[in-house]
Motif scaffolding. Structure first.
Motif, PDB file in Angstrom:
ATOM      1  N   VAL A  95      -3.943   5.416  -5.252  1.00 40.92           N
ATOM      2  CA  VAL A  95      -3.726   4.309  -6.489  1.00 40.92           C
ATOM      3  C   VAL A  95      -4.423   4.368  -7.286  1.00 40.92           C
ATOM      4  O   VAL A  95      -4.437   4.144  -8.400  1.00 40.92           O
ATOM      5  CB  VAL A  95      -3.291   3.093  -5.686  1.00 40.92           C
ATOM      6  N   ASP A  99       1.866   0.147  -1.757  1.00 40.78           N
ATOM      7  CA  ASP A  99       1.732   1.933  -1.616  1.00 40.78           C
ATOM      8  C   ASP A  99       1.620   2.099  -0.023  1.00 40.78           C
ATOM      9  O   ASP A  99       2.365   2.869   0.567  1.00 40.78           O
ATOM     10  CB  ASP A  99       0.812   2.427  -2.271  1.00 40.78           C
ATOM     11  N   GLU A 122      -0.788  -3.239  -5.752  1.00 42.97           N
ATOM     12  CA  GLU A 122      -0.442  -1.982  -5.719  1.00 42.97           C
ATOM     13  C   GLU A 122      -0.848  -0.942  -4.597  1.00 42.97           C
ATOM     14  O   GLU A 122       0.019  -0.463  -4.093  1.00 42.97           O
ATOM     15  CB  GLU A 122      -1.004  -1.333  -7.099  1.00 42.97           C
ATOM     16  N   SER A 180      -4.355   4.833   0.605  1.00 43.68           N
ATOM     17  CA  SER A 180      -3.776   4.362  -0.271  1.00 43.68           C
ATOM     18  C   SER A 180      -4.718   3.806  -1.645  1.00 43.68           C
ATOM     19  O   SER A 180      -4.433   3.833  -2.848  1.00 43.68           O
ATOM     20  CB  SER A 180      -2.690   3.051  -0.011  1.00 43.68           C
ATOM     21  N   LYS A 214       3.809  -0.365 -10.277  1.00 42.54           N
ATOM     22  CA  LYS A 214       5.161  -0.539  -9.593  1.00 42.54           C
ATOM     23  C   LYS A 214       5.547  -1.794  -8.982  1.00 42.54           C
ATOM     24  O   LYS A 214       6.736  -2.045  -9.052  1.00 42.54           O
ATOM     25  CB  LYS A 214       4.898   0.363  -8.456  1.00 42.54           C
TER      26      LYS A 214
END
Length: 255
Positions: free
Chosen positions: A197, A170, A166, A193, A222
């Motif tokens: 995140v 990102d 993730e 990030s 995501k």
């Protein structure tokens, strides 16, 4: 395996539920401890639980001057019970004077306990010291894939497989990038990030399961997901191996 955001929420909820309670009995059913069982029992017996917090992938329970650390490993689960423990695969029981019992179970018997563990050399992923400058220094000396660096608990604590994917998604960085080839502006994006995140995930978990103390909530992820595309519609690619890596073609590869 629970990762940093999961454990952050567990610690918050356990402190809320158990903070201020006095430990009546500690029952150990494991040899994965850093000292003799008698020493652990004597150190925490009859002491009030004053704090529960997280560092890296461990939970810390503060009793008086001593701290009991738990690493849930891959399959460890925590259970809050009123009355007798009927859970299978019990690793330990923390029985409080009011009748509440916290039970750690693990069918693989891999979960570990430690009394007053040594301070970790690696910073926690959410530590203020994990800056773009720090990250640049760490990455500059290795050609290891950036995902492997993020997963290395001796470098940075708390990030596991799902959140490494993730974070890199990102930041727009391929998980297979050579760490020392990532340009400065992308290292800066990566440092942002990491914090974004992980803190956003904690909020999402609390929103979905406000009282959770075990398990994983991952519906909001995501890229590390069973879905075939990201929320932006990008096809999700999966590289098989000892652990799966989820990524997209839009993530830039540096080599």
């Amino acid at each position: 395996m629970p990762e940093l955001p999961d454990l952050q929420v567990f610690a918050r909820n356990l402190k809320k539920k158990l903070g201020g309670k006095k430990l009546h009995t500690l029952v150990l059913n494991t040899d994965k401890i850093n000292t003799g069982p008698e020493a652990i029992v004597q150190a925490v017996h009859n002491h009030e639980l004053t704090d529960v917090y997280r560092h890296g992938k461990e939970l810390y329970f503060k009793f008086g001057h001593n701290t009991l650390a738990m690493h849930l490993m891959l399959r460890g689960q925590l259970h809050l019970l009123e009355g007798a423990n009927t859970q299978k695969y019990t690793i330990c029981e923390l029985q409080f004077e009011d009748g509440t019992t916290l039970v750690l179970t693990d069918p693989q018997k891999a979960a570990k306990l430690a009394l007053d563990p040594e301070d970790k050399e690696a910073p926690d992923a959410l530590a203020e010291t994990v800056t773009a400058h720090w990250l640049k220094e760490e990455l500059s000396g290795t050609r290891k894939a950036i995902k492997d660096v993020l997963l290395d608990q001796k470098i940075i604590g708390g990030i596991g497989n799902a959140y490494a994917d993730e974070i890199l998604y990102d930041a727009g960085i391929s998980p297979f990038s050579a760490s020392n080839k990532i340009p400065e502006e992308k290292v800066e994006a990566l440092s942002k990030s990491i914090r974004k995140v992980l803190t956003d995930a904690e909020k999402e978990i609390l929103k979905a399961e406000p009282d959770i103390i075990s398990g994983e909530v991952r519906d909001f992820l995501k890229v590390h997901t069973r879905k075939k595309a990201t929320p932006k519609g990008e096809p999700i690619l999966v590289k098989e191996g000892s652990r799966k890596t989820y990524y997209t073609e839009s993530q830039e590869l540096f080599k």
